[in-house]
Design a protein around this motif. Sequence first.
Motif, PDB file in Angstrom:
ATOM      1  N   MET A   1       0.747  -1.196   0.006  1.00 35.98           N
ATOM      2  CA  MET A   1       0.113  -0.148   0.052  1.00 35.98           C
ATOM      3  C   MET A   1       0.855   1.168   0.029  1.00 35.98           C
ATOM      4  N   SER A   2       0.437   2.221  -0.803  1.00 33.45           N
ATOM      5  CA  SER A   2       1.159   3.580  -0.726  1.00 33.45           C
ATOM      6  C   SER A   2       0.783   4.351   0.512  1.00 33.45           C
ATOM      7  N   ASN A   3       1.406   5.347   0.579  1.00 33.56           N
ATOM      8  CA  ASN A   3       0.906   6.375   1.687  1.00 33.56           C
ATOM      9  C   ASN A   3      -0.365   6.855   1.594  1.00 33.56           C
ATOM     10  N   VAL A   4      -0.637   7.179   0.011  1.00 30.98           N
ATOM     11  CA  VAL A   4      -2.022   7.760  -0.349  1.00 30.98           C
ATOM     12  C   VAL A   4      -3.121   6.814   0.092  1.00 30.98           C
ATOM     13  N   ASP A   5      -2.612   5.583  -0.306  1.00 29.90           N
ATOM     14  CA  ASP A   5      -3.766   4.383   0.069  1.00 29.90           C
ATOM     15  C   ASP A   5      -4.148   4.521   1.615  1.00 29.90           C
ATOM     16  N   ILE A   6      -2.982   4.542   2.377  1.00 29.04           N
ATOM     17  CA  ILE A   6      -3.235   4.432   3.864  1.00 29.04           C
ATOM     18  C   ILE A   6      -4.112   5.602   4.110  1.00 29.04           C
ATOM     19  N   TRP A   7      -3.533   7.008   3.799  1.00 35.39           N
ATOM     20  CA  TRP A   7      -4.573   7.846   4.317  1.00 35.39           C
ATOM     21  C   TRP A   7      -5.769   7.862   3.848  1.00 35.39           C
ATOM     22  N   ILE A   8      -6.228   7.416   2.646  1.00 33.91           N
ATOM     23  CA  ILE A   8      -7.539   7.481   2.113  1.00 33.91           C
ATOM     24  C   ILE A   8      -8.380   6.422   3.073  1.00 33.91           C
ATOM     25  N   SER A   9      -7.726   5.318   3.334  1.00 30.75           N
ATOM     26  CA  SER A   9      -8.388   4.378   4.209  1.00 30.75           C
ATOM     27  C   SER A   9      -8.582   4.934   5.429  1.00 30.75           C
ATOM     28  N   SER A  10      -7.619   5.665   6.075  1.00 37.46           N
ATOM     29  CA  SER A  10      -7.923   6.174   7.509  1.00 37.46           C
ATOM     30  C   SER A  10      -8.996   7.013   7.403  1.00 37.46           C
ATOM     31  N   ILE A  11      -9.069   7.827   6.638  1.00 38.71           N
ATOM     32  CA  ILE A  11     -10.172   8.980   6.309  1.00 38.71           C
ATOM     33  C   ILE A  11     -11.424   8.259   6.249  1.00 38.71           C
ATOM     34  N   LEU A  12     -11.640   7.513   5.216  1.00 43.75           N
ATOM     35  CA  LEU A  12     -12.809   6.635   5.032  1.00 43.75           C
ATOM     36  C   LEU A  12     -13.274   5.835   6.540  1.00 43.75           C
ATOM     37  N   LEU A  13     -12.458   5.450   7.087  1.00 43.34           N
ATOM     38  CA  LEU A  13     -12.874   4.672   8.445  1.00 43.34           C
ATOM     39  C   LEU A  13     -12.944   5.608   9.465  1.00 43.34           C
ATOM     40  N   ALA A  14     -12.565   6.941   9.429  1.00 40.57           N
ATOM     41  CA  ALA A  14     -12.930   7.759  10.510  1.00 40.57           C
ATOM     42  C   ALA A  14     -14.375   8.499  10.327  1.00 40.57           C
ATOM     43  N   VAL A  15     -14.501   8.714   8.946  1.00 39.92           N
ATOM     44  CA  VAL A  15     -15.842   9.137   8.458  1.00 39.92           C
ATOM     45  C   VAL A  15     -16.978   7.924   8.725  1.00 39.92           C
ATOM     46  N   ALA A  16     -16.736   6.817   8.526  1.00 40.87           N
ATOM     47  CA  ALA A  16     -17.543   5.661   8.715  1.00 40.87           C
ATOM     48  C   ALA A  16     -17.991   5.583  10.485  1.00 40.87           C
ATOM     49  N   ALA A  17     -16.752   5.568  11.175  1.00 41.51           N
ATOM     50  CA  ALA A  17     -16.981   5.639  12.694  1.00 41.51           C
ATOM     51  C   ALA A  17     -17.851   6.920  13.091  1.00 41.51           C
ATOM     52  N   ILE A  18     -17.610   7.868  12.540  1.00 44.96           N
ATOM     53  CA  ILE A  18     -18.508   8.972  12.993  1.00 44.96           C
ATOM     54  C   ILE A  18     -19.665   9.078  12.569  1.00 44.96           C
ATOM     55  N   LEU A  19     -20.019   8.560  11.417  1.00 43.07           N
ATOM     56  CA  LEU A  19     -21.306   8.570  10.931  1.00 43.07           C
ATOM     57  C   LEU A  19     -22.319   7.552  11.774  1.00 43.07           C
ATOM     58  N   THR A  20     -21.683   6.271  12.019  1.00 40.51           N
ATOM     59  CA  THR A  20     -22.279   5.503  12.696  1.00 40.51           C
ATOM     60  C   THR A  20     -22.583   5.841  14.386  1.00 40.51           C
ATOM     61  N   ARG A  21     -21.527   6.473  14.676  1.00 41.81           N
ATOM     62  CA  ARG A  21     -21.941   6.903  16.210  1.00 41.81           C
ATOM     63  C   ARG A  21     -22.649   8.181  16.447  1.00 41.81           C
ATOM     64  N   CYS A  22     -22.767   8.760  15.299  1.00 44.52           N
ATOM     65  CA  CYS A  22     -23.680  10.068  15.263  1.00 44.52           C
ATOM     66  C   CYS A  22     -25.020  10.072  14.824  1.00 44.52           C
ATOM     67  N   SER A  23     -25.206   8.658  14.150  1.00 44.67           N
ATOM     68  CA  SER A  23     -26.467   8.597  13.640  1.00 44.67           C
ATOM     69  C   SER A  23     -27.637   8.845  14.496  1.00 44.67           C
ATOM     70  N   PHE A  24     -27.487   8.425  15.792  1.00 45.35           N
ATOM     71  CA  PHE A  24     -28.596   8.743  16.844  1.00 45.35           C
ATOM     72  C   PHE A  24     -28.912  10.061  16.552  1.00 45.35           C
ATOM     73  N   PHE A  25     -27.947  11.092  16.762  1.00 41.30           N
ATOM     74  CA  PHE A  25     -28.169  12.355  16.959  1.00 41.30           C
ATOM     75  C   PHE A  25     -28.793  12.865  15.597  1.00 41.30           C
ATOM     76  N   LEU A  26     -28.254  12.438  14.585  1.00 40.15           N
ATOM     77  CA  LEU A  26     -28.898  13.089  13.382  1.00 40.15           C
ATOM     78  C   LEU A  26     -30.204  12.314  12.826  1.00 40.15           C
ATOM     79  N   PHE A  27     -30.424  11.479  13.069  1.00 43.14           N
ATOM     80  CA  PHE A  27     -31.878  10.703  12.852  1.00 43.14           C
ATOM     81  C   PHE A  27     -32.454  10.197  14.109  1.00 43.14           C
ATOM     82  N   GLY A  28     -32.356  10.927  15.378  1.00 44.36           N
ATOM     83  CA  GLY A  28     -33.004  10.833  16.520  1.00 44.36           C
ATOM     84  C   GLY A  28     -34.580  10.451  16.416  1.00 44.36           C
TER      85      GLY A  28
END
Length: 107
Positions: A1-28
Motif C-alpha cells: 500500500m502506498s501512503n495515499v492508500d493508507i491516508w484514504i483508508s484512514s479518512i474513510l474509516l474515520a468518516v464511517a465511525a463518526i457517521l455510525t456513532r452520530c446517527s442517533f443524533f442525526l436521525f434521533g
Amino acid sequence: MSNVDIWISSILLAVAAILTRCSFFLFGDVKLPAKIQPALRYAPAAAMAAIVVPDLLMSGNNLSLAVANPKLWAAIGAVLFFNATRHLLGTIIVGMALYTVLRLVWQ
C-alpha cells in the motif's frame, strides 16, 4: 500500500465511525419497530460470543475440541462458577486460574 492508500483508508474509516456513532443524533426521531427493540437486548451478548467462542474452539487454523483444550475447560468452569454464584469478578478470577493451571498441566 502506498501512503495515499493508507491516508484514504484512514479518512474513510474515520468518516464511517463518526457517521455510525452520530446517527442517533442525526436521525434521533426515527423509531424502531416494536419487534426489533426487544431483540436489541441480545446484541451485546451476541457480539461477545462472536469474539470469544472462536478463540475458545480454534487452535491455529484448526477446530480444537480435544479433551486437552485448556481454554475450553476453563470457559466451562467459569460458566459453572457464574451460574452458581452470579459473581462476575470471581468468574474472571476462577476462569483465569483454571486456564493457567490447565495450561501448565497439559503442556
